[in-house]
Design an enzyme around this catalytic site. Structure first.
Site, PDB file in Angstrom:
ATOM      1  N   GLU A   1     -28.901 -31.204 -37.873  1.00 34.88           N
ATOM      2  CA  GLU A   1     -28.854 -31.372 -39.329  1.00 34.88           C
ATOM      3  C   GLU A   1     -28.441 -32.799 -39.641  1.00 34.88           C
ATOM      4  OE1 GLU A   1     -26.177 -28.806 -41.564  1.00 34.88           O
ATOM      5  OE2 GLU A   1     -27.214 -29.385 -43.410  1.00 34.88           O
TER       6      GLU A   1
ATOM      7  N   CYS B   1     -27.408 -26.544 -44.552  1.00 36.74           N
ATOM      8  CA  CYS B   1     -27.406 -26.553 -46.024  1.00 36.74           C
ATOM      9  C   CYS B   1     -28.363 -27.592 -46.590  1.00 36.74           C
ATOM     10  CB  CYS B   1     -26.013 -26.844 -46.542  1.00 36.74           C
ATOM     11  SG  CYS B   1     -24.840 -25.540 -46.203  1.00 36.74           S
TER      12      CYS B   1
ATOM     13  N   ASN C   1     -31.684 -20.715 -45.130  1.00 36.32           N
ATOM     14  CA  ASN C   1     -30.669 -21.126 -44.167  1.00 36.32           C
ATOM     15  C   ASN C   1     -29.517 -20.133 -44.136  1.00 36.32           C
ATOM     16  OD1 ASN C   1     -28.898 -22.689 -42.485  1.00 36.32           O
ATOM     17  ND2 ASN C   1     -27.875 -23.334 -44.357  1.00 36.32           N
ATOM     18  N   GLU C   2     -28.618 -20.271 -45.067  1.00 36.92           N
ATOM     19  CA  GLU C   2     -27.404 -19.437 -45.008  1.00 36.92           C
ATOM     20  C   GLU C   2     -27.305 -18.688 -46.332  1.00 36.92           C
ATOM     21  OE1 GLU C   2     -23.399 -21.352 -44.975  1.00 36.92           O
ATOM     22  OE2 GLU C   2     -23.480 -20.872 -42.853  1.00 36.92           O
TER      23      GLU C   2
END
Ligand code: AHR
Length: 663
Positions: A47, A248, A385-386
């Site tokens: 990331e 994120c 993603n989350e």
């Protein structure tokens, strides 16, 4: 009295070895070959956090090369003399550039100076490719003076490299210069004078755009390349899967700043700049100059995966911005409406075509034109993603339907959200089961106690549903009232990884996170690899990952401890695999206690062992980690043991992780 003490002493001497030598037997069933270990089992999570891409892996040395940073288009630059910002440049999506003109006096100068990312790191004898898009609007040639300077030197001259570059075309053109550095310096600057002051001629007008500086010696020699030492560190990890571009960052602070892969392919000059959400996530560690140039984009990620020998695993936005940052969702408009979702779904379908489609398909052509006509062999795609909650589940369904229909060959990864257990996590898993996701991305940044209690996490997982992708995890010990890299945390990661390995039938991928951190630009720690402008250091956690990845074998075999460690306590932890290709048995043992342990490794089903190699990571310096100045303080040490028949007797030191490789 005297006789009594002698007898007492003898009695103690007789019992002492017995007390010390409580044997811990690890019984390895060599004939019970179990589940296959997926080639994707141990991988990398990448990331752009902690200046991991721009200023990190991406080898570009000029910050704000296209003058697109906002609100200050000159961020990273010092301008002097007569410099103006213009916005009708040759690159539609990066329209700004600068015009340099006569400073108005024969003893004044015009120019621009870039500070790089925390300075520009240069190495003695290395070549650097300077390039710039330029034109002379009035058609009169102008000679630029391009310099490497040391702004802080006490020497007479700041410049230690100076080269002329003549701009002679009225049309925009790319000009290139190779400059060799005579010194190693961590914080050089790049300075460009409108014309060579030594010629006393600061006249003329020139337009400059996309000012760039790369080492010529990048990973695999790519011009738009990566820092060699950092990419090599990834290669040395032996990753089976490479997840990108986050994190994120995929979600963005809002939908406008989400990661859009289509903005990251094609000519680098025309990839539009985006804010980096980690610029503003933590006000305690704020970086107003943190942007994404996308010079490191999806093509480069796919290529890197291929070069690392890892399966590419892109993660795409599901139509939702970061849920943490958009707690006030009504005002934030953080989700795209279900009706507006089609462009997001198209992004996923087009990405599969970009990666795998024929070179004459719409997106396959983009890939081919960038230099890779052959498909990249994409097998996995993660959507969201989350994320958590109904909004996510509803949106994911549309993606799954569309991808299954068009590409049944692609495995789809959903997520159980940010929690490692609990209601939100259970709801996530329930939804993933119902939607028949192929894998579920679980995240757990947790303290030591959580790890101690989770050493059997996957032992009783449901085998019927989706497989597990432990997509982001790390032991976050809050000692000293903060989280930091240290060998103790890494040791618990090693112990925890035995449950990943034992359960390779259900756990198909695992990636520690985050990966990279610049020592002067981090927002989050611990991290796997730290670096400054010249050096990098592999953390103890890096070596834990490497020891697993390089010793992952092909199939699980049972390994049981005669003295299993009670849940939540320190003790011994183990897992074992066979490598059918080499015929070796590989046993991992972790001792998290403060005392050495006598170990007997018994290989049931074997008559005689030929040789036993060991690799030991000694984490007794619990609070320490490797540093840039002492990068090899805690690294795996090789050793050998002499077996007797099918047994190895040894001692495992306190707070150590040992890999035993048996022929
Ligand atoms: O790894 C850092 C962040 O942790 C990731 O971006 C996010 O997915 C998680 O919350």
């Amino acid at each position: 009295m005297k006789i009594y003490s002698i007898l007492a002493g003898l009695a103690l001497a007789a019992t002492a070895p017995v007390l010390h030598a409580q044997e811990n037997t690890v019984t390895v069933q060599t004939r019970q070959v179990g589940a296959a270990i997926q080639p994707t089992m141990y991988g990398i999570f990448f990331e752009d956090i902690n200046f991991g891409a721009d200023g990190g892996l991406y080898a570009e040395l000029v910050k704000n090369r296209s003058f697109e940073f906002t609100p200050d288009h000159y961020m990273g630059w010092k301008m002097f003399g007569n410099v103006t910002l213009r916005d009708d440049g040759p690159f539609e999506r990066n329209p700004h550039y600068v015009r340099l003109a006569w400073a108005g006096h024969n003893d004044m100068w015009t120019g621009i100076q870039n500070e790089g990312f925390f300075g520009i790191g240069l190495k003695t004898g290395d070549d650097y490719r300077f390039s710039v898009w330029a034109r002379v609007p009035d058609g009169k040639p102008v000679t630029l003076l391009v310099q490497f300077i040391d702004q802080n030197t006490m020497e007479n001259r700041q410049a230690f490299v100076s080269q002329d570059l003549t701009i002679d075309s009225r049309e925009w053109k790319k000009y290139t210069l190779v400059m060799r550095s005579p010194r190693t310096i961590e914080k050089a600057n790049l300075r460009i004078f409108l014309s060579n002051p030594e010629h006393r001629s600061g006249t003329g007008t020139v337009d400059l755009e996309h000012v760039s500086l790369f080492p010529t010696d990048t990973w695999m020699g790519h011009e738009n390349g990566m820092r060699k030492d950092l990419a090599q560190a990834l290669f040395d990890l032996h990753p089976g899967v490479f997840r990108f571009p986050g994190g994120c960052i995929v979600e963005g602070s809002n939908l406008a700043t989400r990661y859009q892969w289509k903005n990251t392919v094609g000519p680098v000059e025309n990839r539009p700049l985006n804010k980096n959400r980690w610029e503003s996530t933590f006000t305690d560690r704020y970086y107003p100059d943190y942007f994404q140039s996308y010079g490191l984009g999806f093509y480069e990620y796919f290529l890197l995966s291929e070069e690392l020998g890892a399966a590419p695993l892109p993660v795409l936005n599901v139509g939702m911005a970061c849920q943490y940052q958009n707690w006030n969702k009504e005002e934030a408009h953080a989700e795209c409406s279900a009706e507006g979702l089609q462009p997001y779904i198209d992004d996923a379908l087009d990405l599969i075509e970009f990666a795998n489609g024929p070179a004459d398909s719409e997106w396959g052509k983009v890939r081919a034109e960038m230099g890779h006509p052959a498909p990249f062999g994409l097998k996995y795609i993660a959507i969201g993603n989350e994320q958590w909650g109904e909004f996510y589940f509803e949106r994911l369904k549309f993606f799954i339907d569309a991808i299954r229909k068009a590409h049944p060959e692609i495995s789809i990864i959903g997520t159980s959200g940010p929690d490692s257990e609990g209601e939100m996590f259970e709801l996530g898993w329930k939804a993933m089961r119902e939607q028949k996701a192929d894998l579920v991305d679980e995240h757990f940044y947790r303290p030591v106690d959580w790890f101690k209690n989770s050493m059997d996490r996957y032992d009783n997982y449901d085998r019927r549903g989706p497989k597990v992708f432990a997509g982001e995890y790390a032991c976050h010990d809050h000692g000293r009232n903060m989280k930091w890299n240290h060998a103790g945390a890494s040791l618990y990661e090693a112990a925890f990884m035995t449950t990943l390995e034992r359960n390779a039938d259900v756990v198909h991928m695992a990636t520690y996170a985050p990966l990279f951190a610049h020592v002067e630009g981090w927002q989050w720690r611990p991290d796997l690899i730290w670096f400054d402008n010249l050096r990098c250091v592999k953390s103890v956690s890096y070596y834990v990952q490497q020891m697993y990845a390089r010793n992952c074998g092909t199939n699980v075999i049972p390994a049981t401890l005669s003295t299993p460690t009670p849940k939540g306590e320190d003790g011994l932890f183990t897992s074992a695999v066979v490598d059918k290709q080499t015929g070796e048995y590989i046993v991992k043992v972790i001792n998290t206690t403060d005392s050495p342990k006598d170990i007997v490794l018994r290989f049931e089903g074997m008559k005689r062992l030929h040789s036993v190699g060991t690799l030991t990571l000694d984490c007794r310096s619990y609070e320490q980690d490797n540093t840039l100045d002492a990068p090899t303080s805690i690294v795996p040490q090789e050793g050998r043991l002499i077996p007797t028949d099918n047994t190895v007797r040894t001692v495992i030191a306190a707070k150590s992780f040992v890999v035993y490789r048996v022929k």
